[in-house]
Motif scaffolding. Structure first.
Motif, PDB file in Angstrom:
ATOM      1  N   UNK A 146    -113.516 -19.721  11.137  1.00 25.63           N
ATOM      2  CA  UNK A 146    -112.110 -19.402  11.348  1.00 25.63           C
ATOM      3  C   UNK A 146    -111.801 -18.095  10.637  1.00 25.63           C
ATOM      4  N   UNK A 147    -110.864 -17.351  11.204  1.00 24.72           N
ATOM      5  CA  UNK A 147    -110.356 -16.138  10.557  1.00 24.72           C
ATOM      6  C   UNK A 147    -108.884 -16.369  10.228  1.00 24.72           C
ATOM      7  N   UNK A 148    -108.533 -16.075   8.990  1.00 22.29           N
ATOM      8  CA  UNK A 148    -107.139 -16.164   8.521  1.00 22.29           C
ATOM      9  C   UNK A 148    -106.694 -14.733   8.265  1.00 22.29           C
ATOM     10  N   UNK A 149    -105.712 -14.269   9.028  1.00 12.87           N
ATOM     11  CA  UNK A 149    -105.292 -12.868   8.972  1.00 12.87           C
ATOM     12  C   UNK A 149    -103.919 -12.730   8.328  1.00 12.87           C
ATOM     13  N   UNK A 150    -103.816 -11.769   7.425  1.00 17.30           N
ATOM     14  CA  UNK A 150    -102.530 -11.343   6.880  1.00 17.30           C
ATOM     15  C   UNK A 150    -102.307  -9.926   7.402  1.00 17.30           C
ATOM     16  N   UNK A 151    -101.475  -9.782   8.457  1.00 18.99           N
ATOM     17  CA  UNK A 151    -101.345  -8.470   9.090  1.00 18.99           C
ATOM     18  C   UNK A 151    -100.623  -7.418   8.252  1.00 18.99           C
ATOM     19  N   UNK A 152     -99.852  -7.841   7.262  1.00 20.45           N
ATOM     20  CA  UNK A 152     -99.123  -6.884   6.421  1.00 20.45           C
ATOM     21  C   UNK A 152     -99.323  -7.280   4.964  1.00 20.45           C
ATOM     22  N   UNK A 153    -100.377  -6.766   4.367  1.00 17.33           N
ATOM     23  CA  UNK A 153    -100.755  -7.138   3.011  1.00 17.33           C
ATOM     24  C   UNK A 153     -99.676  -6.749   2.005  1.00 17.33           C
ATOM     25  N   UNK A 154     -98.977  -5.660   2.265  1.00 16.98           N
ATOM     26  CA  UNK A 154     -97.999  -5.170   1.300  1.00 16.98           C
ATOM     27  C   UNK A 154     -96.675  -5.925   1.327  1.00 16.98           C
ATOM     28  N   UNK A 155     -96.526  -6.891   2.241  1.00 18.82           N
ATOM     29  CA  UNK A 155     -95.298  -7.683   2.325  1.00 18.82           C
ATOM     30  C   UNK A 155     -95.626  -9.105   1.890  1.00 18.82           C
ATOM     31  N   UNK A 156     -94.878  -9.612   0.924  1.00 20.15           N
ATOM     32  CA  UNK A 156     -95.118 -10.970   0.434  1.00 20.15           C
ATOM     33  C   UNK A 156     -94.354 -11.948   1.320  1.00 20.15           C
ATOM     34  N   UNK A 157     -95.019 -12.387   2.379  1.00 20.68           N
ATOM     35  CA  UNK A 157     -94.394 -13.325   3.305  1.00 20.68           C
ATOM     36  C   UNK A 157     -95.410 -14.377   3.726  1.00 20.68           C
ATOM     37  N   UNK A 158     -94.993 -15.266   4.611  1.00 22.36           N
ATOM     38  CA  UNK A 158     -95.903 -16.321   5.062  1.00 22.36           C
ATOM     39  C   UNK A 158     -96.409 -16.046   6.473  1.00 22.36           C
ATOM     40  N   UNK A 159     -96.477 -14.775   6.868  1.00 27.84           N
ATOM     41  CA  UNK A 159     -96.975 -14.404   8.189  1.00 27.84           C
ATOM     42  C   UNK A 159     -98.499 -14.377   8.151  1.00 27.84           C
ATOM     43  N   UNK A 160     -99.091 -15.550   8.276  1.00 24.76           N
ATOM     44  CA  UNK A 160    -100.546 -15.681   8.292  1.00 24.76           C
ATOM     45  C   UNK A 160    -100.944 -16.211   9.657  1.00 24.76           C
ATOM     46  N   UNK A 161    -101.990 -15.648  10.212  1.00 23.87           N
ATOM     47  CA  UNK A 161    -102.423 -16.028  11.554  1.00 23.87           C
ATOM     48  C   UNK A 161    -103.841 -16.562  11.511  1.00 23.87           C
ATOM     49  N   UNK A 162    -104.073 -17.643  12.228  1.00 25.84           N
ATOM     50  CA  UNK A 162    -105.362 -18.309  12.270  1.00 25.84           C
ATOM     51  C   UNK A 162    -105.945 -18.209  13.662  1.00 25.84           C
ATOM     52  N   UNK A 163    -107.252 -18.022  13.744  1.00 17.88           N
ATOM     53  CA  UNK A 163    -107.922 -18.105  15.040  1.00 17.88           C
ATOM     54  C   UNK A 163    -109.406 -18.408  14.849  1.00 17.88           C
ATOM     55  N   UNK A 164    -109.968 -19.041  15.856  1.00 16.43           N
ATOM     56  CA  UNK A 164    -111.409 -19.308  15.849  1.00 16.43           C
ATOM     57  C   UNK A 164    -112.154 -17.972  15.897  1.00 16.43           C
ATOM     58  N   UNK A 165    -113.295 -17.947  15.281  1.00 18.99           N
ATOM     59  CA  UNK A 165    -114.114 -16.737  15.290  1.00 18.99           C
ATOM     60  C   UNK A 165    -115.392 -17.003  16.069  1.00 18.99           C
ATOM     61  N   UNK A 166    -116.018 -15.934  16.470  1.00 13.63           N
ATOM     62  CA  UNK A 166    -117.267 -16.017  17.227  1.00 13.63           C
ATOM     63  C   UNK A 166    -118.421 -16.391  16.301  1.00 13.63           C
ATOM     64  N   UNK A 167    -119.012 -17.545  16.555  1.00  9.59           N
ATOM     65  CA  UNK A 167    -120.144 -17.991  15.725  1.00  9.59           C
ATOM     66  C   UNK A 167    -121.318 -17.012  15.811  1.00  9.59           C
ATOM     67  N   UNK A 168    -121.658 -16.487  17.020  1.00 13.03           N
ATOM     68  CA  UNK A 168    -122.769 -15.520  17.073  1.00 13.03           C
ATOM     69  C   UNK A 168    -122.518 -14.264  16.228  1.00 13.03           C
ATOM     70  N   UNK A 169    -121.278 -13.773  16.211  1.00  9.27           N
ATOM     71  CA  UNK A 169    -120.980 -12.600  15.382  1.00  9.27           C
ATOM     72  C   UNK A 169    -121.088 -12.934  13.897  1.00  9.27           C
ATOM     73  N   UNK A 170    -120.607 -14.110  13.505  1.00 11.87           N
ATOM     74  CA  UNK A 170    -120.733 -14.526  12.107  1.00 11.87           C
ATOM     75  C   UNK A 170    -122.210 -14.634  11.740  1.00 11.87           C
ATOM     76  N   UNK A 171    -123.021 -15.197  12.650  1.00 10.79           N
ATOM     77  CA  UNK A 171    -124.465 -15.311  12.387  1.00 10.79           C
ATOM     78  C   UNK A 171    -125.119 -13.940  12.256  1.00 10.79           C
TER      79      UNK A 171
END
Length: 190
Positions: free
Chosen positions: A100-125
């Protein structure tokens, strides 16, 4: 629009080292980019515990940056030679091994805008085989750190700090007076 051209991967236990910087020319940069992009506006449903912060350990953190922030008309970037931090992604492996990838699109803003998505297992490998990500521990947990190594690291850091303070204090000792200089002469143009 300018896109990140630098990725700093913090992955304790990775063969390439606990942190590695990848530039846009690097093959692994392209793999990281494919692993983490294309999901900016959507988030996938994750277990409620994960939303509350009780998710599996983070395998790696990727901080994306834009280098050469040095000129508006040419690059649409502010003047200077700084690196702008664009976003932060974290790789998490679920108990079943699903990445899984957990993304914080705006690191400089202290908010709860976090996005989750499945990641490619072959790329991780591929990134794991190339040494960017650590090899998963067979039990699914991170191996415990040996306290002896932590103690040696602490001792080394302490000795380095003590040496630095000693040299600083030594340099602040009484000053040796200099020999007085003779009178200075100055040429005057009349």
């Amino acid at each position: 629009m300018d896109v990140p051209d630098l990725a700093v991967v913090i992955a304790p236990g990775a063969p390439a080292g606990p942190s590695v910087a990848l530039h846009s020319e690097d093959r692994n940069f392209d793999r990281l980019e494919r692993l983490t992009t294309g999901f900016d506006t959507v988030t996938e449903r994750v277990p409620d515990d994960w939303q509350e912060g009780h998710f599996p350990p983070v395998v790696a953190t990727i901080v994306w940056g834009l280098t050469g922030v040095a000129g508006w008309p040419q690059t649409h970037r502010a003047p200077g030679t700084d690196t702008a931090i664009e976003r932060q992604d974290q790789l998490i492996l679920a108990e079943d091994g699903t990445p899984w990838i957990r993304t914080d699109p705006m690191v400089d803003v202290n908010d709860d805008d976090l996005r989750w998505h499945h990641a490619s297992r072959p790329l991780v490998d591929q990134l794991t085989r190339s040494g960017v990500f650590p090899t998963p521990h067979p039990s699914g947990q991170r191996p415990d750190r040996n306290p002896v190594w932590w103690g040696l690291a602490g001792l080394s850091a302490g000795l380095a700090a003590a040496t630095a303070v000693w040299w600083w204090l030594r340099s602040r000792g009484p000053r040796v007076p200099r020999d007085p200089r003779g009178p200075r002469q100055q040429l005057v143009d009349l």
